[in-house]
Design an enzyme around this catalytic site. Structure first.
Site, PDB file in Angstrom:
ATOM      1  N   SER A 258       0.905  -1.297  -0.110  1.00 23.35           N
ATOM      2  CA  SER A 258      -0.110   0.206   0.060  1.00 23.35           C
ATOM      3  C   SER A 258       0.921   1.253   0.046  1.00 23.35           C
ATOM      4  O   SER A 258       1.585   1.408  -0.981  1.00 23.35           O
ATOM      5  CB  SER A 258      -1.094   0.076   1.352  1.00 23.35           C
ATOM      6  OG  SER A 258      -1.862   1.044   1.142  1.00 23.35           O
ATOM      7  N   ASP A 475      -8.740  -3.121  -6.840  1.00 23.30           N
ATOM      8  CA  ASP A 475      -8.203  -2.860  -5.593  1.00 23.30           C
ATOM      9  C   ASP A 475      -8.726  -1.400  -5.366  1.00 23.30           C
ATOM     10  O   ASP A 475      -8.294  -0.368  -6.237  1.00 23.30           O
ATOM     11  CB  ASP A 475      -6.726  -2.858  -5.729  1.00 23.30           C
ATOM     12  CG  ASP A 475      -6.081  -2.425  -4.349  1.00 23.30           C
ATOM     13  OD1 ASP A 475      -6.631  -1.612  -3.580  1.00 23.30           O
ATOM     14  OD2 ASP A 475      -5.024  -2.935  -4.038  1.00 23.30           O
ATOM     15  N   HIS A 504      -6.978  -5.631  -1.366  1.00 20.73           N
ATOM     16  CA  HIS A 504      -6.008  -4.551  -1.061  1.00 20.73           C
ATOM     17  C   HIS A 504      -4.782  -5.106  -0.678  1.00 20.73           C
ATOM     18  O   HIS A 504      -4.673  -5.617   0.469  1.00 20.73           O
ATOM     19  CB  HIS A 504      -6.322  -3.247  -0.343  1.00 20.73           C
ATOM     20  CG  HIS A 504      -5.389  -2.378  -0.389  1.00 20.73           C
ATOM     21  ND1 HIS A 504      -4.630  -1.826  -1.273  1.00 20.73           N
ATOM     22  CD2 HIS A 504      -4.938  -1.631   0.713  1.00 20.73           C
ATOM     23  CE1 HIS A 504      -3.564  -0.868  -0.741  1.00 20.73           C
ATOM     24  NE2 HIS A 504      -3.797  -0.822   0.396  1.00 20.73           N
TER      25      HIS A 504
END
Length: 579
Positions: A258, A475, A504
Site C-alpha cells: 500500500s 483494488d 488490497h
C-alpha cells in the site's frame, strides 16, 4: 567504475555537479528541506523544498547521485547512525519467533544531525539459511501511512518454499508511529461513536465537520509542533537509509504494501544503487499524491461496494437482505438515513455504519462478519455485532490517523479553499456516494494543517535493476492504474495482475499464482518475462470469495477455518495500517 561528469546545476549562486557511477560524498539530506530560521521559517522551508525537488529531478534524469540542497549554512553533514543494540522483544509473538528488538537513533531533522534525536522501534528475524545462501536485509513496511510495521519481521515465514529464510527480515515502526518515540497522538478519543454524519446535506453538518477537522489539526499542532514538521515520506526514506547503515549493509531488499509501495518508490528514486530487490504490493500512483488519489479512491470503493452487495444478494438464503445487489444497496442506504435520525444502540450512527462497511472495500476477508452485523441490525434490531466491528477497527486510538495526516498533508500541497473541496466531492459523490464524503472529512485536517507542505517528487526507477509489482484489478485503495504507471516508470519491473480481484495488498495470502512468483523472485531474482504494451506481465485469478452456505450462522462456523497461509499477526498488522 570511473566517475563520469554528466551534468551540472546552478542553484543559490552555487554550481553543483552530477556524477554517474558510484555514490559520492555530494549527497542531499531530506532534513535540508525544512531548514529552520529565526524568521520567515515557513516560507524558507517551502523555498528550499522546491529547490530540492528540482535538484532531485535533475539528478535522476542525469543518471547520477543528486546534488545537495543548500540553505544559508551550505551542505549539511552526513549522518552516521550508531549500531542498534539488540535485545529481547516485549511482544510475545515476536519473542516466540526468535526475533530481536531494539531502537535506532536518528535525527529529528537531518539538516541538524547533531541536534535532537528520536528513536525508531525495530525488530529483526535473522536468516536461517547457510551463510553461503544469505541474501541480505529485507525491510518491510505495511503502509498506512502511519502503520506499525515492527511485527512484519515475521513476514519471511509466509514466503513459500522457505525462500524467505535467506534474508534478515526487518520490521520497523516509522517515525511517530507505534513503539517509536516520540509517538504522535492528537485526540485519542477522536473516533468515539455517535459522530456527525458524513454527507453534508445541510449547513449544520458541513459546519460541524469543518470545525472538527480544523480542531484536529490544531490539536496535532499543539501536541507535537516540532515533530509535526518532520513527518514526511522523504524523511522516512532517510530513516531507511540510516537503518541500512546501522545494520552495516551495502544494499537493502524491500517489501512494501500500500503506502509502503510509495515509500519504496521514493527510496529507489533517491538511492537506486542501494536497492537490490523490490516487491511492491498494492501500488500507489505517484502522479496523484495525495488529494487526487483520494478522489480516485472514492470511485474505486464504490465499485467494490457494489460487488460486495451483489455477493450478499447471491447469498440471500444466509442473510435475507435482498435478492439483487440493487435491493441490498437500497436497504443499506435506507438504514443509513434511519441511523442519521436515531443511532442504533445510541452509538452507531450513519458515520459509524459507513466505516463498518468500508472494511469490506479492502477485500473479501470479513465479508461474512459485516453481512451478519447488517442482518442482525435489520432483522433483530441488534446493534451489538456492528458495535463490536466498529470498536475493533478503532481500538488503538488515533496514532496511525495522526501520522497518516502528518505525512499526507505535507508530502504535497492540498487545496486550501473549501469551495474547491466542496465542488470536487459533490461531483464525485454524484457517481460514487458510498465513501466520498467519509473520505473527504477523513482528510479535511490537511486544509488547515500547520506544518508546511512540499512539492510532489518525481518518481523514477530508471536506475533500479528490477522490481516485482502486484495489484488486484479492483483494488479500491490503490487502483490498478497506479500499478501500470509505476510499471512504466520502472523499466526493469514486472507486474502481476489479479483479474477481478478486490483485495488490497493481498500477497502472501495463499494465492499460489502470486506467491510462488514472489518466492522465485526472492530466491534467485527471477522476474516474470516483461510483455510488450501497457499491461500486466502475469495475470492470476483471485482467491474465491467466502461461501457462507445456506444457513445464517454457517458463516460464523467457516470463519474458524483458515483460508490463507498468511499468519494472523501479519493480517492484523496490515489491517491496522489501512483505514
Amino acid at each position: 567504475m570511473p566517475i563520469t561528469l554528466v551534468g551540472s546545476l546552478r542553484t543559490e549562486g552555487r554550481t553543483w555537479t552530477s556524477f554517474a557511477g558510484r555514490n559520492t560524498k555530494l549527497r542531499w539530506t531530506v532534513g535540508e528541506q525544512r531548514q529552520h530560521h529565526e524568521s520567515g521559517r515557513a516560507s524558507e522551508r517551502k523555498r528550499v523544498r522546491k529547490n530540492l525537488a528540482v535538484t532531485l529531478i535533475v539528478g535522476v534524469l542525469a543518471g547520477g547521485p543528486v546534488p545537495p540542497a543548500t540553505g544559508a549554512t551550505g551542505v549539511a553533514p552526513e549522518f552516521e547512525p550508531a549500531p542498534i543494540r539488540w535485545g529481547q522483544c516485549g511482544d510475545g509473538k515476536l519473542r516466540r519467533a526468535g526475533a530481536e528488538c531494539g531502537f535506532l537513533r536518528v535525527p529529528l531533522d537531518y539538516a541538524r544531525p547533531n541536534g535532537r534525536k528520536i528513536s525508531l522501534a525495530v525488530s529483526r528475524i535473522e536468516h536461517t539459511s547457510p551463510e553461503a545462501e544469505y541474501q541480505g536485509l529485507m525491510l518491510v513496511n505495511p503502509g498506512g501511512p502511519g502503520g506499525s510495521g515492527r511485527k512484519l519481521s515475521l513476514l519471511g515465514g509466509a514466503v513459500p518454499g522457505a525462500a524467505g529464510s535467506t534474508y534478515d527480515w526487518i520490521g520497523f515502526d516509522p517515525r511517530g508511529v507505534g513503539a517509536s518515540r516520540p509517538a504522535l497522538s492528537c485526540e485519542p478519543d477522536h473516533f468515539s461513536t455517535d459522530r456527525p454524519a458524513y454527507v453534508p446535506d445541510g449547513e449544520g453538518v458541513e459546519r460541524k465537520r469543518l470545525r472538527r477537522g480544523a480542531d484536529y489539526a490544531t490539536a496535532c499542532a499543539r501536541a507535537a509542533p516540532e515533530l509535526l514538521e518532520h513527518l514526511s515520506t522523504t524523511e522516512t526514506v532517510e530513516d531507511m537509509e540510516s537503518l541500512r547503515k546501522a545494520l552495516g549493509r551495502e544494499r537493502i531488499n524491500y517489501y512494501g504494501f500500500s503506502y509502503g509501495t510509495y515509500l519504496g518508490q521514493v527510496y529507489a528514486t533517491r538511492y537506486p544503487r542501494r536497492v537490490r530487490r523490490l516487491v511492491l504490493d498494492g501500488v500507489v500512483d505517484p502522479r496523484k499524491v495525495w488529494y487526487r488519489s483520494n478522489l480516485e479512491q472514492d470511485l474505486a470503493f464504490d465499485r467494490v461496494f457494489a460487488r460486495y452487495t451483489d455477493w450478499i444478494a447471491e447469498h440471500h438464503s444466509a442473510y435475507h437482505l435482498g435478492r439483487t445487489g440493487e435491493e441490498v444497496r437500497r436497504r443499506y442506504y435506507q438504514r443509513l438515513t434511519e441511523l442519521d435520525r436515531a443511532p442504533a444502540g445510541g452509538v452507531i450512527g450513519s458515520a459509524e455504519w459507513t466505516d463498518i462497511f468500508l472494511r469490506a472495500g479492502y477485500g473479501t476477508r470479513g465479508w461474512e462478519r459485516i453481512a451478519e452485523a447488517f442482518a442482525a441490525l435489520v432483522h433483530e434490531h441488534d446493534p451489538e455485532p456492528a458495535k463490536r466491528l466498529y470498536e475493533a477497527a478503532h481500538s488503538q486510538g488515533d496514532n496511525s490517523y495522526a501520522v497518516y495526516l502528518a505525512i499526507e498533508c505535507t508530502d504535497a500541497e492540498w487545496p486550501k479553499r473549501w469551495s474547491t473541496w466542496r465542488t470536487d466531492h459533490w461531483r464525485v459523490y454524484a457517481r460514487a456516494p458510498f465513501e466520498t464524503w467519509g473520505n473527504a472529512w477523513y482528510n479535511a485536517p490537511c486544509r488547515t494543517w500547520s506544518a508546511p507542505a512540499g512539492d510532489r517528487l518525481r518518481v523514477s526507477g530508471d536506475d533500479v535493476s528490477g522490481a516485482l509489482l502486484i495489484n488486484q484489478e479492483f483494488d479500491a485503495a490503490t487502483p490498478y492504474s497506479g500499478a501500470l504507471e509505476v510499471r512504466r516508470r520502472f523499466p526493469e519491473s514486472a507486474l502481476i495482475g489479479v483479474r477481478s480481484g478486490v483485495t488490497h495488498s493481498g500477497s502472501l495470502s495463499g494465492n499460489a499464482c502470486v506467491d510462488d512468483r514472489i518466492a522465485a523472485y526472492l530466491a534467485d531474482g527471477e522476474l516474470p518475462e516483461r510483455k510488450r504494451g501497457d499491461r500486466a506481465d502475469v495475470v492470476c485469478a483471485p482467491l474465491p470469495a467466502p461461501d457462507p452456505g445456506s444457513e445464517p450462522n454457517s458463516g460464523a462456523k467457516r470463519r474458524s477455518e483458515p483460508r490463507t497461509t498468511q499468519p494472523t499477526v501479519l493480517r492484523t498488522a496490515l489491517r491496522s495500517a489501512r483505514r
